[in-house]
Each structure stands twice: as structure tokens, then as C-alpha cells.
Motif scaffolding. Structure first.
Motif, PDB file in Angstrom:
ATOM      1  N   TYR A 169       0.834  -1.207   0.000  1.00  0.00           N
ATOM      2  CA  TYR A 169       0.000   0.000   0.000  1.00  0.00           C
ATOM      3  C   TYR A 169       0.869   1.258   0.000  1.00  0.00           C
ATOM      4  O   TYR A 169       0.482   2.293  -0.517  1.00  0.00           O
TER       5      TYR A 169
ATOM      6  N   GLN B 147     -16.057  -1.151   4.131  1.00  0.00           N
ATOM      7  CA  GLN B 147     -15.640  -0.237   5.201  1.00  0.00           C
ATOM      8  C   GLN B 147     -14.275  -0.663   5.777  1.00  0.00           C
ATOM      9  O   GLN B 147     -13.402   0.172   6.017  1.00  0.00           O
TER      10      GLN B 147
ATOM     11  N   SER C 283      -1.847   3.412   3.860  1.00  0.00           N
ATOM     12  CA  SER C 283      -1.490   4.257   2.737  1.00  0.00           C
ATOM     13  C   SER C 283      -1.312   5.696   3.206  1.00  0.00           C
ATOM     14  O   SER C 283      -1.323   5.965   4.403  1.00  0.00           O
ATOM     15  N   TRP C 284      -1.160   6.580   2.292  1.00  0.00           N
ATOM     16  CA  TRP C 284      -0.988   7.989   2.672  1.00  0.00           C
ATOM     17  C   TRP C 284      -2.290   8.729   2.443  1.00  0.00           C
ATOM     18  O   TRP C 284      -3.175   8.294   1.711  1.00  0.00           O
ATOM     19  N   ASP C 285      -2.412   9.914   3.058  1.00  0.00           N
ATOM     20  CA  ASP C 285      -3.690  10.628   3.100  1.00  0.00           C
ATOM     21  C   ASP C 285      -4.214  11.022   1.723  1.00  0.00           C
ATOM     22  O   ASP C 285      -5.415  11.092   1.510  1.00  0.00           O
ATOM     23  N   ASN C 286      -3.313  11.305   0.813  1.00  0.00           N
ATOM     24  CA  ASN C 286      -3.768  11.824  -0.476  1.00  0.00           C
ATOM     25  C   ASN C 286      -4.082  10.741  -1.511  1.00  0.00           C
ATOM     26  O   ASN C 286      -4.375  11.063  -2.660  1.00  0.00           O
TER      27      ASN C 286
ATOM     28  N   SER D 294     -11.555   0.151   3.439  1.00  0.00           N
ATOM     29  CA  SER D 294     -11.311   1.593   3.474  1.00  0.00           C
ATOM     30  C   SER D 294     -10.403   1.947   4.655  1.00  0.00           C
ATOM     31  O   SER D 294      -9.482   2.772   4.535  1.00  0.00           O
ATOM     32  N   THR D 295     -10.662   1.300   5.777  1.00  0.00           N
ATOM     33  CA  THR D 295      -9.820   1.517   6.961  1.00  0.00           C
ATOM     34  C   THR D 295      -8.386   1.062   6.693  1.00  0.00           C
ATOM     35  O   THR D 295      -7.426   1.706   7.117  1.00  0.00           O
ATOM     36  N   GLN D 296      -8.267  -0.049   5.988  1.00  0.00           N
ATOM     37  CA  GLN D 296      -6.924  -0.547   5.635  1.00  0.00           C
ATOM     38  C   GLN D 296      -6.160   0.493   4.813  1.00  0.00           C
ATOM     39  O   GLN D 296      -4.964   0.698   5.016  1.00  0.00           O
ATOM     40  N   ILE D 297      -6.872   1.127   3.888  1.00  0.00           N
ATOM     41  CA  ILE D 297      -6.224   2.154   3.052  1.00  0.00           C
ATOM     42  C   ILE D 297      -5.728   3.288   3.946  1.00  0.00           C
ATOM     43  O   ILE D 297      -4.590   3.747   3.831  1.00  0.00           O
ATOM     44  N   LYS D 298      -6.614   3.724   4.851  1.00  0.00           N
ATOM     45  CA  LYS D 298      -6.236   4.840   5.745  1.00  0.00           C
ATOM     46  C   LYS D 298      -5.059   4.452   6.638  1.00  0.00           C
ATOM     47  O   LYS D 298      -4.204   5.272   6.954  1.00  0.00           O
ATOM     48  N   THR D 299      -5.029   3.208   7.045  1.00  0.00           N
ATOM     49  CA  THR D 299      -3.983   2.753   7.964  1.00  0.00           C
ATOM     50  C   THR D 299      -2.630   2.616   7.269  1.00  0.00           C
ATOM     51  O   THR D 299      -1.608   3.033   7.811  1.00  0.00           O
TER      52      THR D 299
END
Lengths: 241, 275
Positions: free
Chosen positions: A113, A135, A145-148, A138-143
């Protein structure tokens, strides 16, 4: 792109730093062989994620090779394909990572990621569980990956209308709640596959230009042409079948 | 199951001590395995027992592996008398896979014990040539996996390196190499298996080894990561060290039986003679 990367590291916007890191990596790749098209202006790292058997690999095969097979082969760990697209005379190389959806591979897939600029988060419209897991993904992405990082939610297998258990409205609503773009897609019937990737590329380019516009440090080395100068019209998010 | 062979003695006791922490042999004694000669050709299917019992199933799998090993062995020392024709090392791997897959399809094993050949990019990223998996029903999710990396004789690998030097490499292969540049191929497969857990084994499959170039051997473990911290890195020398002082070489049947009967979190390391 060369101008983009001319400022010192300390002045760089995070997004730009991200691009620079990726470009530095691709610079290393350049010139080592003659097997592929080594000339490009940008390289975007994209990931396709979602539950097992939602059709991530088929989706990538349709996009990269225009091929489809109904035989299900579960992806082991991770794999990727490369495809070059053109946007406003710029060559953009897409490095598209196909991830295994099974839980046992979570450690290895989330390691990839990092550095991803865009995600296609996929569920299967005939599988409620895969929709319910959006959902969590999506949390995995936030955890990891980077914010943008930009995300497009894709409800795949929309050719299987008779087996549908997730409505278009449910998908659209969830996408809105999560702040994602939304498409219903079919790798089998080639519906909205190209559009999903194109939209994701547009979103990344938009974000990139937005960052360049708002960060004074970045504007000093701004490219002569913005990638968003003539953005294509938005695609119809619903399934056309 | 266990095939007692002449011991390759290592005088290096340091090696033995070094390896002892890695080795966790199955507590069970290798069983006698008199029927392990692989059934080959068309008779393989005709003589295959029906897989009603777990042991039958284990035997079908191991027979398929033995069959592929025996067929591959026939080509290990192939040499063109004119020295012009030189099959790539990948060809030997493909011969093994073709024979194994054909056999497992004929025996209708693929729904319960499947074999996934890696793409060229995956081979670099994950360090595996293929992955065997015992599948859970009805989800078909893997329950146990064996990631296999084929190793050829060093002189053959060096010859191939010389032959392919300077030849163009595809862009995606270059990218995969870039992604994996910090680890060698041995470390990558161990990392992959470790990231999954103790139910994923790394199997280094030697198509010939230094003191026996005509047979196929293997080192299988779900505990290679134990080497990290104890030594600089996982490399070929470390893996070959497992053969030193080994009393038993399991057969493919013994390997499969041991894996199937092992407790979930138990560490296991086996040496196997496949052909």
C-alpha cells in the motif's frame, strides 16, 4: 516532469515528495534494458483491493490485456501489470498491483500500500459480504497508505443482474459516505473497466495539480502544462447493462 | 516413509550446532514406505487408489510429486553432444510442473490440493516458482501452503547467467526486480511464507545437488525465519547446510504425511529425496 522535481526536498509538498520518490525509483529502472517502453512522463502506482473472488484479477486482465476467462484462480500474494495511458500528450505509466483478497495474505498485501497513489476498492454486487467488507478495506487504506491516495469504489459483476444483492443506490451511497467515486463494472462484459481506471487517473492528476497550485514551493517548478487542462467528462457511474 | 541413506558426514560440528536450532523434526518416526515407487505413464491413472481415506489422498498427492520428479530427473543431465542446444533452467521447472499438473488433473486432485504456477513477476516478488495448497471446503481457501523455489546446480546457474547476460529484460520484470532489490531470492520466499504463518512452508527444491547431480532433493521448513538474527542472511550455503549430517531423507509421501499430521503452530523442518 523534470522541472517538477528540481526543488530541494525540504520545500516539497508531500504529494510531490511522493511523486519524486516514485520517479526516483523509476529512474533506476530506466536504461537497464530494452524490453519495454522506457519513456514516460509520470508513473502512478495503483492497487486493486477487495474481498477474495470479487473479480480483481479479471478486472485487471480486461483492462491490461482485454481478455477475460471465467475460470477462477485465486491470486497468490500479489502480482502486477503495467499499462501506459496518454493524457494531454503526457505518457502516464500505470503500475497496477493486483492483491490477493484472502486474509492470510494481508501482511504481504498491505506492505504494498505504501507509495500507492490510487486504489480501486472492489466488491461483488452478487455478494453481500464483499460489500459489507468495504468499510474495513477503506480503513486498511487509511492505515497503510498515505492521506492523499485517491479511491474509486467499484461494484463488479454488474452483468449478473439476476443474482444482484447489492443495489446501485447502496453502492453509490456508501461511496458518498466514504468520499469515493463510484462505478458499477463488469470485467466479463467490459463495462466501465477503462472508465474506472481513467477516472482514478484523473483524480490523481487533479490532486497533483491542486497541490501544485496551493503550495508556493511547488509552483516555482510547475510544469508548463497541467494534466487537468482538458479533463474528460465524468462517466456514468451506474452499470449500463 | 523415511528413506535411510548413507549419511553425508559433516566434520564441522559448528555447522551441526548452528543448524540444530533450526531443525524441528517431526516427533513421529518415519514409517516404512515400501510402495513409494511412482506409477508412471498411463498406468498411473489405472492403478491409482480411490482417495476415500486421508492416507489415500496423501498417497495420490505424493505419487504425483514423485512422478513429476522421476520424469524431470530424466533430463537433469541432458547434454547436447554437439553443444548447440541448451534448454534453459526454466525448462526443467516447466517439465516438472507439466508432469505434476497433468498427473494431478488426471487424478482429480485439483479441487483439494491445487498448484498455482507463479507469473514471471511473482517469481521475482515472492521468490516462488509455484505454490501448492491444501484447500478448505467449501471456501477453497488455502489451509496449508507449500511455496516452492527450484534451485539448479551452481555451474548450470552460472552458465545460464552468462548466456542471458546483456539480453533485453521486459519492463515489468525490471520493475519487479526493483521492488525486490533489497532481498535475495531465498529471503523473499522465506519472507513470503513467514508473512502467512506456520501453515505456509518454503520448499527449496534442488534439481541435483553437489554430491548427487542426478537426483532431486528438497529442504522444507516453516521455520527458516529462525535463521534471521542467528546469521547474516538466508542464502544457498545456509540451505545446503541442512543436508549435512542428515540421517533421514523423507520421501514425498513422508513429507506430505508429516505436514498433514503436524500441530498447527509447530515448527517443522524436513529433508526430502524426491527421485
Amino acid at each position: 516532469m523534470t522541472a517538477l522535481l528540481s526543488s530541494p526536498q525540504s520545500c516539497l509538498h508531500p504529494l510531490r515528495r511522493q511523486f519524486e520518490r516514485i520517479m526516483a525509483a523509476t529512474q533506476d529502472v530506466k536504461g537497464k534494458g530494452e524490453g519495454g517502453d522506457q519513456n514516460f512522463d509520470y508513473m502512478f502506482k495503483l492497487l486493486i483491493i477487495g474481498n477474495s473472488s470479487v473479480g480483481k484479477t479479471s478486472f485487471l486482465f480486461r483492462y491490461a490485456d482485454d481478455a477475460f476467462t471465467s475460470a477462477f484462480v485465486s491470486t497468490v500474494g500479489i502480482d502486477f501489470k503495467v499499462k501506459t495511458v496518454y493524457k494531454n500528450d503526457k505518457r502516464i505509466k500505470l503500475q497496477i498491483w493486483d492483491t490477493a483478497g484472502q486474509e492470510r495474505y494481508r501482511t504481504i498485501t498491505t506492505a504494498y500500500y505504501r507509495g500507492a497513489m490510487g486504489f480501486i476498492l472492489m466488491y461483488d454486487i452478487t455478494n453481500e459480504e464483499s460489500f459489507g467488507a468495504v468499510q474495513d478495506w477503506s480503513t486498511q487504506i487509511k492505515t497503510y497508505s498515505w492521506d492523499n491516495a485517491q479511491v474509486v469504489l467499484a461494484g463488479n459483476k454488474c452483468d449478473m443482474e439476476e443474482e444482484r444483492v447489492v443495489s446501485v443506490d447502496s453502492g453509490r451511497l456508501l461511496a458518498e459516505q466514504l468520499g469515493f467515486e463510484f462505478f458499477e463494472t463488469s470485467a466479463k462484459d467490459n463495462i466501465n473497466v477503462k472508465q474506472t481506471f481513467e477516472r482514478l487517473v484523473d483524480l490523481i492528476c487533479d490532486k497533483m495539480s491542486e497541490s501544485l497550485d496551493t503550495d508556493p514551493a511547488v509552483t516555482t517548478g510547475a510544469p508548463t502544462a497541467k494534466l487537468t487542462d482538458s479533463a474528460p467528462p465524468l462517466q456514468q457511474p451506474g452499470c449500463n447493462c | 516413509m523415511g528413506q535411510k541413506i548413507s549419511i553425508t558426514n559433516s566434520n564441522n560440528t559448528q555447522d551441526s550446532r548452528f543448524l540444530s536450532f533450526l531443525k524441528r523434526f517431526s516427533p513421529q518416526k518415519p514409517s516404512l514406505d515400501k510402495n513409494m515407487s511412482p506409477r508412471t505413464g498411463m498406468f498411473a491413472k489405472l492403478t491409482a487408489p480411490s482417495a476415500n481415506k486421508p492416507n489415500d489422498f496423501t498417497r495420490l498427492i505424493s505419487n504425483s510429486i514423485s512422478f513429476a520428479s522421476t520424469r524431470t530427473k530424466e533430463y537433469l543431465l541432458f547434454k547436447d553432444p554437439e553443444g548447440k542446444f541448451q534448454p534453459s533452467l526454466q525448462t526443467l521447472t516447466q517439465v516438472f510442473l507439466m508432469n505434476y499438473i497433468t498427473q494431478s488433473v488426471n487424478l482429480d486432485l485439483t479441487d483439494t490440493f491445487n498448484c498455482t504456477a507463479m507469473t514471471p513477476e511473482q517469481r521475482i516478488l515472492l521468490g516462488a516458482d509455484w505454490v501448492w495448497a491444501i484447500l478448505k471446503k467449501p471456501t477453497k481457501n488455502p489451509k496449508i501452503q507449500i511455496a516452492v523455489q527450484v534451485l539448479h546446480l551452481p555451474e548450470r546457474e552460472e552458465a545460464e547467467e552468462r548466456a542471458t547476460a546483456g539480453k533485453p529484460i521486459s519492463e515489468s520484470i525490471q520493475m519487479a526486480q526493483m521492488e525486490s532489490r533489497n532481498k535475495n531470492m531465498y529471503e523473499r520466499i522465506v519472507d513470503f511464507c513467514t508473512s502467512i504463518g506456520k501453515d505456509c512452508y518454503a520448499l527449496f527444491l534442488f534439481f541435483g545437488k553437489r554430491d548427487d547431480k542426478v537426483n532431486i532433493y528438497g529442504v522444507l521448513s516453516n521455520n527458516f525465519e529462525a535463521a534471521v538474527g542467528k546469521c547474516d542472511k538466508i542464502d544457498r550455503a545456509l540451505i545446503e547446510n541442512f543436508f549435512k549430517g542428515s540421517r533421514y531423507f523423507h520421501t514425498p509421501f513422508g513429507m506430505m504425511q508429516t505436514i498433514f499430521t503436524k500441530k498447527t503452530e509447530e515448527a517443522l523442518t524436513l529433508m526430502i529425496k524426491f527421485s
